[in-house]
Scaffold this active site. Structure first.
Site: not given
Ligand code: DGL
Length: 257
Positions: A91, A205
């Site tokens: 992440c 992302c």
């Protein structure tokens, strides 16, 4: 999506580990599966423990200090039970914040995912590229520092998308992706500057690679999409001690709720 293993509630994660030495992969949701699939390509026998921190989704909206504390506490408590061989923070929103703190407290390698600004700076022909990420990631000093170090002369559109990760969650849950919403989110990436236009977009992302097909469909012009997941898997292979990785166990997928 979960390749054979049903999602298990997080509470059960603390009951008993079946083995130590799994690779712990963490994200706020299913986005980190884009990293997990690359890890499986490079380490097909490795037993993985995927933790989707769904109760805290989206990380992109969190206050930075609170998110750092939350993730460190989560990784430490899971590691006490499972004794992973390595931790992969799959992440960008979390990695740009917690890598330093986690490396100080963990005794196993911690690998992170940060926006692929260096590869974009070397791949762009026009000198104009975009970083598409969560609002949290685009605000981070870590991201600014990558730009200063690797792309000081480039023109960069830093785009904080508020709803794209949720669209990826929708897609992986089998729901239809709203293409109008998708276009609204990505259109600020497409810029023209001094007769040159965006030719690369960094997928900053881990959820976004799952939307690449739809993004290509609605994009105002073709660009190169840069997904750092293969580089993350390669980094893991470089830093983890191979003999510490558990093998011969099915991957597990846990979900906070
Ligand atoms: N997948 C995450 C990332 O790489 C975060 C999405 C979110 O929770 O906002 O940034």
């Amino acid at each position: 999506m979960l390749t054979g293993s049903p999602a298990i509630p997080f509470q059960q994660m603390h009951m008993q580990a079946d083995t130590s030495g799994r690779v712990l992969v963490l994200d706020s949701g299913v986005g980190g599966l884009s990293v997990q699939r690359e890890i499986k390509r490079m380490l097909p026998d490795a037993a993985l423990l995927y933790l989707a921190d769904r109760a805290a989704f989206p990380y992109g909206d969190w206050d930075a200090a609170a998110l750092r504390e939350h993730i460190c506490a989560l990784v430490v408590s899971v590691s006490e039970v499972w004794q992973p061989s390595a931790v992969v923070i799959a992440c960008n929103t979390a990695s740009t914040l917690v890598l330093k703190s986690l490396r100080e407290i963990m005794s196993v390698p911690v690998v992170g995912t940060v926006p692929a600004i260096k590869p974009a700076a070397s791949q762009t022909q026009s000198g104009v590229f975009a970083v598409l990420a969560t609002p949290g990631t685009v605000k981070r000093d870590y991201t600014q520092d990558l730009i200063i170090e690797f792309a000081p002369e480039h023109h960069i559109a830093l785009v904080g998308a508020t709803g794209l990760a949720a669209l990826a969650e929708d897609k992986l849950a089998g729901r239809v992706v709203d293409l109008d919403r998708l276009l609204q989110e990505i259109v600020p990436c497409f810029v023209e500057k001094d007769g040159q236009r965006t030719d690369c977009i960094v997928l900053g992302c881990t959820h976004y690679p799952f939307l690449q097909e739809e993004m290509e469909q609605v994009a105002p012009w073709p660009v190169t999409w840069i997904d750092p997941a293969p580089a993350i898997a390669k980094r893991l292979v470089q830093v983890v001690e191979p003999e510490t990785i558990a093998t011969g166990f099915e991957d597990l997928f846990f979900l906070t709720s």
